[in-house]
Write an enzyme that holds these catalytic residues in place. Structure first.
Site, PDB file in Angstrom:
ATOM      1  N   THR A  18    -136.879   4.551 -19.108  1.00 23.12           N
ATOM      2  CA  THR A  18    -137.858   4.324 -19.842  1.00 23.12           C
ATOM      3  C   THR A  18    -138.723   4.986 -20.739  1.00 23.12           C
ATOM      4  O   THR A  18    -138.618   6.412 -20.051  1.00 23.12           O
ATOM      5  CB  THR A  18    -138.970   3.029 -19.794  1.00 23.12           C
ATOM      6  N   SER A  62    -148.248   3.244 -15.060  1.00 27.25           N
ATOM      7  CA  SER A  62    -148.135   1.986 -14.679  1.00 27.25           C
ATOM      8  C   SER A  62    -147.742   2.332 -12.777  1.00 27.25           C
ATOM      9  O   SER A  62    -146.649   3.273 -13.507  1.00 27.25           O
ATOM     10  CB  SER A  62    -147.716   0.982 -15.042  1.00 27.25           C
ATOM     11  N   TYR A  84    -144.791   0.105 -12.636  1.00 29.50           N
ATOM     12  CA  TYR A  84    -143.733  -0.140 -13.193  1.00 29.50           C
ATOM     13  C   TYR A  84    -143.076   1.290 -13.404  1.00 29.50           C
ATOM     14  O   TYR A  84    -141.497   1.753 -12.916  1.00 29.50           O
ATOM     15  CB  TYR A  84    -143.667  -0.914 -14.359  1.00 29.50           C
ATOM     16  N   HIS A  85    -143.483   1.807 -14.136  1.00 26.04           N
ATOM     17  CA  HIS A  85    -143.349   3.005 -15.478  1.00 26.04           C
ATOM     18  C   HIS A  85    -142.872   4.184 -14.486  1.00 26.04           C
ATOM     19  O   HIS A  85    -142.150   4.958 -14.606  1.00 26.04           O
ATOM     20  CB  HIS A  85    -143.992   3.948 -16.239  1.00 26.04           C
ATOM     21  N   LYS A 137    -139.766   3.651 -12.461  1.00 24.32           N
ATOM     22  CA  LYS A 137    -138.570   4.054 -13.341  1.00 24.32           C
ATOM     23  C   LYS A 137    -138.841   6.065 -12.812  1.00 24.32           C
ATOM     24  O   LYS A 137    -137.213   6.603 -12.749  1.00 24.32           O
ATOM     25  CB  LYS A 137    -138.728   3.870 -14.509  1.00 24.32           C
TER      26      LYS A 137
HETATM   27  N1  USQ Z   1    -150.307  -3.406 -26.841  1.00 25.04           N
HETATM   28  C1  USQ Z   1    -151.620  -4.074 -28.260  1.00 25.04           C
HETATM   29  N2  USQ Z   1    -151.531  -5.029 -28.080  1.00 25.04           N
HETATM   30  C2  USQ Z   1    -150.599  -6.237 -26.959  1.00 25.04           C
HETATM   31  C3  USQ Z   1    -149.933  -5.676 -26.318  1.00 25.04           C
HETATM   32  C4  USQ Z   1    -149.461  -4.275 -26.295  1.00 25.04           C
HETATM   33  O1  USQ Z   1    -151.916  -3.277 -28.376  1.00 25.04           O
HETATM   34  O2  USQ Z   1    -150.439  -7.459 -26.919  1.00 25.04           O
HETATM   35  C5  USQ Z   1    -149.931  -1.717 -26.888  1.00 25.04           C
HETATM   36  C6  USQ Z   1    -150.104  -1.155 -25.283  1.00 25.04           C
HETATM   37  O3  USQ Z   1    -151.142  -1.243 -24.746  1.00 25.04           O
HETATM   38  C7  USQ Z   1    -149.277  -0.135 -25.436  1.00 25.04           C
HETATM   39  C8  USQ Z   1    -148.218  -1.555 -26.214  1.00 25.04           C
HETATM   40  O4  USQ Z   1    -148.784  -1.609 -27.108  1.00 25.04           O
HETATM   41  O5  USQ Z   1    -149.787   0.707 -25.713  1.00 25.04           O
HETATM   42  C9  USQ Z   1    -146.900  -0.696 -26.069  1.00 25.04           C
HETATM   43  O6  USQ Z   1    -146.744  -2.208 -25.127  1.00 25.04           O
HETATM   44  P1  USQ Z   1    -146.002  -3.534 -24.983  1.00 25.04           P
HETATM   45  O7  USQ Z   1    -146.048  -4.395 -23.594  1.00 25.04           O
HETATM   46  O8  USQ Z   1    -145.323  -3.536 -25.657  1.00 25.04           O
HETATM   47  O9  USQ Z   1    -144.698  -2.234 -23.874  1.00 25.04           O
HETATM   48  P2  USQ Z   1    -145.126  -2.016 -21.462  1.00 25.04           P
HETATM   49  O10 USQ Z   1    -146.120  -2.909 -21.494  1.00 25.04           O
HETATM   50  O11 USQ Z   1    -144.843  -0.237 -22.118  1.00 25.04           O
HETATM   51  O12 USQ Z   1    -143.462  -1.977 -21.958  1.00 25.04           O
HETATM   52  C10 USQ Z   1    -142.761  -1.903 -22.532  1.00 25.04           C
HETATM   53  C11 USQ Z   1    -141.394  -2.946 -21.990  1.00 25.04           C
HETATM   54  C12 USQ Z   1    -140.908  -2.374 -20.452  1.00 25.04           C
HETATM   55  C13 USQ Z   1    -140.332  -0.595 -21.109  1.00 25.04           C
HETATM   56  C14 USQ Z   1    -141.852   0.002 -21.937  1.00 25.04           C
HETATM   57  C15 USQ Z   1    -141.254   1.467 -22.654  1.00 25.04           C
HETATM   58  O13 USQ Z   1    -142.437  -3.524 -21.162  1.00 25.04           O
HETATM   59  O14 USQ Z   1    -140.059  -2.497 -19.372  1.00 25.04           O
HETATM   60  O15 USQ Z   1    -140.123   0.146 -19.849  1.00 25.04           O
HETATM   61  O16 USQ Z   1    -141.969  -1.373 -22.927  1.00 25.04           O
HETATM   62  S1  USQ Z   1    -141.949   2.248 -23.328  1.00 25.04           S
HETATM   63  O17 USQ Z   1    -143.475   1.794 -24.115  1.00 25.04           O
HETATM   64  O18 USQ Z   1    -141.689   3.262 -23.327  1.00 25.04           O
HETATM   65  O19 USQ Z   1    -142.638   2.805 -22.002  1.00 25.04           O
END
Ligand code: USQ
Length: 397
Positions: free
Chosen positions: A159, A194, A196-197, A200
């Site tokens: 990730t 997190s 989870y991260h 990874k």
């Molecule tokens: N966010 C909002 N509002 C929401 C949902 C999310 O503002 O309703 C923001 C979060 O605070 C965050 C960003 O959008 O800053 C991304 O959140 P997300 O829930 O889309 O993604 P994340 O929790 O980071 O995890 C997802 C996948 C995970 C993958 C990761 C890639 O669930 O499996 O590893 O994206 S990354 O984000 O690059 O780490």
């Protein structure tokens, strides 16, 4: 033809990957223990539409295309199950009807992990499930390949969140450092946001050990948040669509915002909304896996690619969702909720992402047209959307 083994074959990415390779003539085996579905039931997350079991989907796929995907239901944290997937005699028996079968897996795609950052910090038990599941599965895989099938190329889904949001450009996995007059090449500094991260990051370290000690071949794909539902293969029959979450635990931001817009729920931007990430369409995940499979890492190589096509802030995504939603007649408001996560809301973000393009991936972008397409699919299931699961406020702290 090659044999490809997909660990986590029932998940959001796993099933579309299985169909993609099966459609292209590969021998495909999928393995899953239904962790994601069971967690969704336990946490009452809701889903956009019901999804047939993995076994049923493989049957629908067979009826529709005449192609076979072999299904194994089981828990990959059990070493015996993992090792059986690389056992020549057992595999031959399973594929006995097929005279052209190619034998031990040439490639294994490892998705079999608890993928949610919020889930991993809900409480101790779920933190422990995340750590145990993710690391044991990776360790079991590494040892099975080491002991039984060293020619197998491991494609591991990492990730972008392994890097966090440092105040410098993010390289593709590696960084050259000059220190006190000497030079060295190291894994790029990592700092997960997190538990989870962090698993990874630990996966990457485990596999890096396997590469150095036993000359394993590993490609680690640092993927950003994925959006979308339909792929070329799922369009054959709506029952082949991948599972789609829009809740705050398993749903990712673009899928969530579109769902919210369709039912008139104010878009849930967390905090200031300057959080920037690298995004990609699910079709591009499939392309990236395919190109990684075609090119393969060398023996003794840990190859790392940053897997996303373009970057957006949460505010950018909210503004685009509002614009397209309005064009489609939805009443879309944007809310700024107190951020339940512990993350930077304003930060520098400039990750390199050239490697996958260099090996042949052709990006799709989040154009207005693409957004209309996403809305169109979600609107079909509007009646199933539950607004009580959209935001419960699972806090990091
Ligand atoms: N966010 C909002 N509002 C929401 C949902 C999310 O503002 O309703 C923001 C979060 O605070 C965050 C960003 O959008 O800053 C991304 O959140 P997300 O829930 O889309 O993604 P994340 O929790 O980071 O995890 C997802 C996948 C995970 C993958 C990761 C890639 O669930 O499996 O590893 O994206 S990354 O984000 O690059 O780490």
């Amino acid at each position: 033809m090659s044999h490809i083994l997909i660990l986590g074959g029932d998940g959001y990415l796993g099933w579309p990957t299985a169909m993609y390779f099966s459609a292209r003539g590969y021998d495909v085996t999928v393995v899953d223990n239904y962790f994601r579905r069971n967690a969704c039931t336990e946490l009452d997350t809701g889903m956009l539409y019901p999804v047939p079991t993995l076994i049923e989907r493989a049957k629908i796929w067979h009826t529709t295309t005449g192609k076979e995907v072999k299904v194994v239901i089981g828990d990959l944290t059990e070493p015996e199950l993992m090792r059986s997937l690389f056992d020549q005699a057992k595999i031959r028996y399973a594929w006995a009807q097929d005279e052209t079968f190619s034998g031990l897996p040439d490639t294994v795609v490892h998705y079999a992990e608890q993928p949610s950052a919020p889930y991993s910090v809900m409480n101790y038990r779920r933190a422990d499930v995340t750590l145990t599941n993710n690391l044991r599965t990776t360790n079991n895989l590494m040892w099975a390949v080491r002991d039984m099938s060293r020619h197998t190329h491991i494609i591991k889904l990492g990730t972008m969140g392994e890097y966090g949001t440092p105040n410098i450009d993010i390289e593709e996995g590696w960084i050259d450092i000059e220190h006190k007059g000497r030079n060295g090449r190291f894994l790029f500094p990592r700092q997960g946001g997190s538990l989870y991260h962090t698993t990874k990051i630990m996966d990457t370290d485990l596999l890096w050990l396997g590469v150095r000690m036993w000359d394993l071949k590993v490609t680690d794909l640092m993927q950003g948040p994925v959006y979308g539902i339909e792929t070329e293969e799922s369009k054959l029959d709506a029952r082949l669509n991948t599972l789609f979450n829009y809740d705050e635990i398993f749903g990712t931001i673009i899928n969530r915002f579109i769902t919210q817009a369709v039912i008139g729920y104010p878009l849930t931007v967390y905090g200031g909304g300057g959080q920037t990430r690298g995004y990609l369409h699910i079709k591009d995940t499939l392309q990236c896996i395919h190109m990684a499979e075609r090119t393969s890492a060398e023996a003794g190589e840990l190859r790392i690619f940053n897997q996303f096509m373009e970057t957006f802030s949460a505010n950018d995504i909210a503004a685009l969702t509002k614009k397209i939603g309005k064009e489609r007649g939805h009443d879309v408001a944007i809310d700024h909720l107190e951020n339940p996560r512990k993350e930077m809301e304003e930060h520098y973000y400039n990750p390199v992402h050239k490697g996958l393009i260099e090996i042949g991936v052709e990006p799709h972008y989040l154009t207005d047209e693409a957004m209309h397409g996403l809305f169109e699919v979600v609107e079909r299931y509007k009646g199933n959307i539950r607004n009580d699961v959209i935001f419960r406020g699972i806090k990091w702290d």
